[in-house]
Design an enzyme around this catalytic site. Structure first.
Site, PDB file in Angstrom:
ATOM      1  NE  ARG A 113      22.320  35.356  15.736  1.00 20.68           N
ATOM      2  CZ  ARG A 113      21.826  36.587  15.641  1.00 20.68           C
ATOM      3  NH1 ARG A 113      22.378  37.470  14.822  1.00 20.68           N
ATOM      4  NH2 ARG A 113      20.787  36.954  16.374  1.00 20.68           N
ATOM      5  CG  ASP A 170      27.831  43.200  11.678  1.00 22.34           C
ATOM      6  OD1 ASP A 170      28.660  44.036  12.103  1.00 22.34           O
ATOM      7  OD2 ASP A 170      26.701  43.050  12.170  1.00 22.34           O
ATOM      8  CD  GLU A 210      28.875  37.567  17.189  1.00 24.37           C
ATOM      9  OE1 GLU A 210      29.078  37.632  15.970  1.00 24.37           O
ATOM     10  OE2 GLU A 210      27.906  38.120  17.761  1.00 24.37           O
ATOM     11  CG  HIS A 250      26.486  41.189  16.124  1.00 29.77           C
ATOM     12  ND1 HIS A 250      26.371  39.845  16.384  1.00 29.77           N
ATOM     13  CD2 HIS A 250      25.248  41.586  15.703  1.00 29.77           C
ATOM     14  CE1 HIS A 250      25.126  39.457  16.152  1.00 29.77           C
ATOM     15  NE2 HIS A 250      24.427  40.498  15.732  1.00 29.77           N
TER      16      HIS A 250
HETATM   17  P1  NAD Z   1      13.389  36.409   8.773  1.00 28.44           P
HETATM   18  O1  NAD Z   1      12.895  35.338   9.683  1.00 28.44           O
HETATM   19  O2  NAD Z   1      12.472  37.507   8.349  1.00 28.44           O
HETATM   20  O3  NAD Z   1      13.974  35.738   7.436  1.00 28.44           O
HETATM   21  C1  NAD Z   1      14.811  34.621   7.436  1.00 28.44           C
HETATM   22  C2  NAD Z   1      14.574  33.881   6.126  1.00 28.44           C
HETATM   23  O4  NAD Z   1      15.534  32.831   6.049  1.00 28.44           O
HETATM   24  C3  NAD Z   1      13.184  33.242   6.029  1.00 28.44           C
HETATM   25  O5  NAD Z   1      12.572  33.626   4.825  1.00 28.44           O
HETATM   26  C4  NAD Z   1      13.469  31.749   6.070  1.00 28.44           C
HETATM   27  O6  NAD Z   1      12.569  30.990   5.273  1.00 28.44           O
HETATM   28  C5  NAD Z   1      14.878  31.702   5.497  1.00 28.44           C
HETATM   29  N1  NAD Z   1      15.619  30.492   5.829  1.00 28.44           N
HETATM   30  C6  NAD Z   1      15.495  29.693   6.912  1.00 28.44           C
HETATM   31  N2  NAD Z   1      16.400  28.693   6.831  1.00 28.44           N
HETATM   32  C7  NAD Z   1      17.095  28.876   5.683  1.00 28.44           C
HETATM   33  C8  NAD Z   1      18.147  28.179   5.045  1.00 28.44           C
HETATM   34  N3  NAD Z   1      18.685  27.080   5.600  1.00 28.44           N
HETATM   35  N4  NAD Z   1      18.617  28.651   3.870  1.00 28.44           N
HETATM   36  C9  NAD Z   1      18.086  29.765   3.322  1.00 28.44           C
HETATM   37  N5  NAD Z   1      17.087  30.477   3.873  1.00 28.44           N
HETATM   38  C10 NAD Z   1      16.601  30.028   5.044  1.00 28.44           C
HETATM   39  O7  NAD Z   1      14.696  36.980   9.491  1.00 28.44           O
HETATM   40  P2  NAD Z   1      15.393  38.399   9.217  1.00 28.44           P
HETATM   41  O8  NAD Z   1      14.781  39.432  10.096  1.00 28.44           O
HETATM   42  O9  NAD Z   1      15.478  38.650   7.755  1.00 28.44           O
HETATM   43  O10 NAD Z   1      16.849  38.101   9.827  1.00 28.44           O
HETATM   44  C11 NAD Z   1      17.740  37.202   9.182  1.00 28.44           C
HETATM   45  C12 NAD Z   1      18.883  36.916  10.123  1.00 28.44           C
HETATM   46  O11 NAD Z   1      19.682  38.093  10.279  1.00 28.44           O
HETATM   47  C13 NAD Z   1      18.467  36.579  11.571  1.00 28.44           C
HETATM   48  O12 NAD Z   1      18.209  35.199  11.702  1.00 28.44           O
HETATM   49  C14 NAD Z   1      19.646  36.992  12.390  1.00 28.44           C
HETATM   50  O13 NAD Z   1      20.497  35.865  12.564  1.00 28.44           O
HETATM   51  C15 NAD Z   1      20.367  38.014  11.513  1.00 28.44           C
HETATM   52  N6  NAD Z   1      20.417  39.364  12.108  1.00 28.44           N
HETATM   53  C16 NAD Z   1      21.633  39.964  12.275  1.00 28.44           C
HETATM   54  C17 NAD Z   1      21.707  41.236  12.807  1.00 28.44           C
HETATM   55  C18 NAD Z   1      23.025  41.980  12.963  1.00 28.44           C
HETATM   56  O14 NAD Z   1      23.070  42.990  13.668  1.00 28.44           O
HETATM   57  N7  NAD Z   1      24.100  41.546  12.335  1.00 28.44           N
HETATM   58  C19 NAD Z   1      20.520  41.888  13.189  1.00 28.44           C
HETATM   59  C20 NAD Z   1      19.308  41.248  12.995  1.00 28.44           C
HETATM   60  C21 NAD Z   1      19.248  39.986  12.450  1.00 28.44           C
END
Ligand code: NAD
Length: 329
Positions: free
Chosen positions: A233, A257, A262, A294
Site C-alpha cells: 500500500r 506498484d 494513487e 497497482h
Molecule cells: P496477509 O494478511 O496474509 O499478511 C500480512 C502480514 O503482515 C501478516 O503476517 C501480518 O502479521 C503482517 N503485519 C501486520 N502488521 C505488520 C507490521 N506493522 N509490520 C510487519 N508486518 C505486519 O496479507 P497478504 O495477502 O500477504 O497481503 C499483504 C498486503 O499486500 C495487503 O495488506 C495489501 O495491502 C497488499 N496487496 C497488494 C496488491 C497489489 O495488487 N499491489 C494485491 C493484494 C494485496
C-alpha cells in the site's frame, strides 16, 4: 441480489459475468469511484462491490445505509479504506477477498526487482533504436543478496520462497512470524531489516502502526544503495522522504506498484492530461525508479478467484451464513 459495482473496468464485468454464481445476481457496473458524490447511485441496491480506491468513510457509509444497502463486498484484500467502527454502527456487513493469488503479487515484486536491476525496460528501448551499447545497463547478481521482507503473510511467504530459490539470504520482520518459513527466513527486529538488507520488500497491510513505516528515520538507517520494493500500500512510504533518499543516493533503486496518492491517478488513462501531482511527477524523473499502476494482482487466475470468492461471500451473507471472509471491527 442487486449489486452495484464501483470503479468498474471492462475486465471486472467480464470476469464477474463469467463466474459460476453470476446467475444469482443482478449486476450494475458503474465506472465512477464510490464517494460522497456518487453514493446516491446506490439507492435500490442490496450490495455494493468496491475496490481499493473507493471511499468508505463515515459519510459514505451513512449514505449507503440510508439507501438500504446492507452488504459491502471488497473485491480486494486490503480494507484500510473502510471506517470499520461506523460500518459496525450502521450494521453494514463487509466481506473481502483475503487471498486470491499471492503468487501474482509476489511474482510482480520479483519482476520489479529484476527489471530495475538489469534495466530491462531501457535495454528493450535501446535495442529497438539500434543501440546495442551496454554502458549504463550494469546490474548485480541477486544471488547472495540479503533481502529484508516486512510482513510474511500469504504474499510475503510466497515472495520469501521465490527469493530463497534465487539464493538470497532472507531476513524478515512480522509481529506474527510464519511457521511455514522456519529454516527459510531469519526473523529480526525492524531496525535489523533497515541496517542489514540490500533489498527491502514490503508485504504488510497499511494500518496506523505501519503508516509511513519508510520515513526519514528508517531511510537514515538503511544501507547506502538499498533497493526498496513496495507492492503493498502506498502510504507505507513517506514519498517526500523517499525522494530525499533518492536525491542523496542513499536509496539506490525503487520499485513501486502503489503510491500514497494513487486514488487520483491509477487505473485511468491520463495520457492526454497534465499530471497535477508534483511529488509523483518528481518520482518519475529518476532513472532508478520503476512504477507500475497497482497491477501486481492483475493475472487471469487472480481475477477469476476474486470474482468467485466475492460472489460466494455475498451468497453467504444473503443466506445469513457465517462468512469466513467477513471483516469485523
Ligand atoms: P496477509 O494478511 O496474509 O499478511 C500480512 C502480514 O503482515 C501478516 O503476517 C501480518 O502479521 C503482517 N503485519 C501486520 N502488521 C505488520 C507490521 N506493522 N509490520 C510487519 N508486518 C505486519 O496479507 P497478504 O495477502 O500477504 O497481503 C499483504 C498486503 O499486500 C495487503 O495488506 C495489501 O495491502 C497488499 N496487496 C497488494 C496488491 C497489489 O495488487 N499491489 C494485491 C493484494 C494485496
Amino acid at each position: 441480489m442487486k449489486v452495484a459495482f464501483f470503479s468498474s473496468k471492462p475486465y471486472d464485468k467480464a470476469f464477474f459475468s463469467q463466474a459460476k454464481e453470476a446467475s444469482f445476481f443482478d449486476f450494475t457496473f458503474f465506472k465512477v469511484h464510490l464517494d460522497v458524490t456518487t453514493v446516491g447511485l446506490t439507492a435500490g441496491f442490496d450490495a455494493v462491490c468496491v475496490f481499493v480506491n473507493d471511499d468508505l468513510s463515515a459519510e459514505v457509509l451513512a449514505g449507503l445505509s440510508d439507501n438500504g444497502v446492507r452488504f459491502i463486498a471488497l473485491r480486494c484484500a486490503g480494507y484500510n479504506n473502510v471506517d470499520l467502527s461506523v460500518a459496525a454502527q450502521k450494521t453494514l456487513k463487509i466481506v473481502r477477498v483475503p487471498a486470491y493469488s499471492p503468487h501474482a503479487v509476489a511474482e510482480h515484486a520479483l519482476a520489479l526487482i529484476m527489471a530495475l536491476n538489469r534495466k530491462t525496460h531501457r535495454a528493450h528501448n535501446r535495442v529497438h533504436e539500434g543501440n546495442f551499447a551496454l554502458d549504463g545497463l550494469l546490474g548485480f547478481d541477486v544471488f547472495g543478496k540479503t533481502v529484508g521482507i516486512v510482513g510474511t503473510g500469504r504474499i510475503g511467504a510466497v515472495f520469501a520462497n521465490i527469493m530463497k530459490g534465487l539464493g538470497c539470504e532472507l531476513i524478515a520482520y512480522d509481529p506474527y512470524p510464519n511457521s511455514s518459513l522456519d529454516g527459510i527466513v531469519e526473523y529480526v527486529g525492524l531496525d535489523s531489516i533497515w541496517t542489514r538488507a540490500e533489498i527491502i520488500s514490503l508485504h504488510c497491510p497499511l494500518t496506523p502502526e505501519s503508516h509511513h513505516l519508510i520515513d526519514d528515520v528508517s531511510i537514515g538507517k538503511m544501507k547506502a544503495g538499498v533497493m526498496l520494493i513496495n507492492t503493498s500500500r502506498g502510504a507505507l512510504i513517506d514519498t517526500k522522504a523517499l525522494i530525499k533518499g533518492l536525491k542523496s543516493s542513499k536509496i539506490g533503486w525503487v520499485g513501486l506498484d502503489v503510491y500514497e496518492e494513487e486514488a487520483d491517478l491509477f487505473f485511468e488513462d491520463l495520457s492526454n492530461q497534465i499530471i497535477q501531482d508534483d511529488v509523483f511527477a518528481r518520482l518519475m524523473t529518476f532513472p532508478n525508479v520503476m512504477i507500475t499502476g497497482h497491477q501486481a494482482f492483475f493475472t487471469e487466475q487472480a481475477l477469476e478467484s476474486i470474482a468467485e470468492t466475492t460472489l460466494q461471500n455475498l451468497l453467504d451473507l444473503k443466506k445469513g451464513l457465517e462468512c469466513a471472509n467477513e471483516v469485523r471491527n
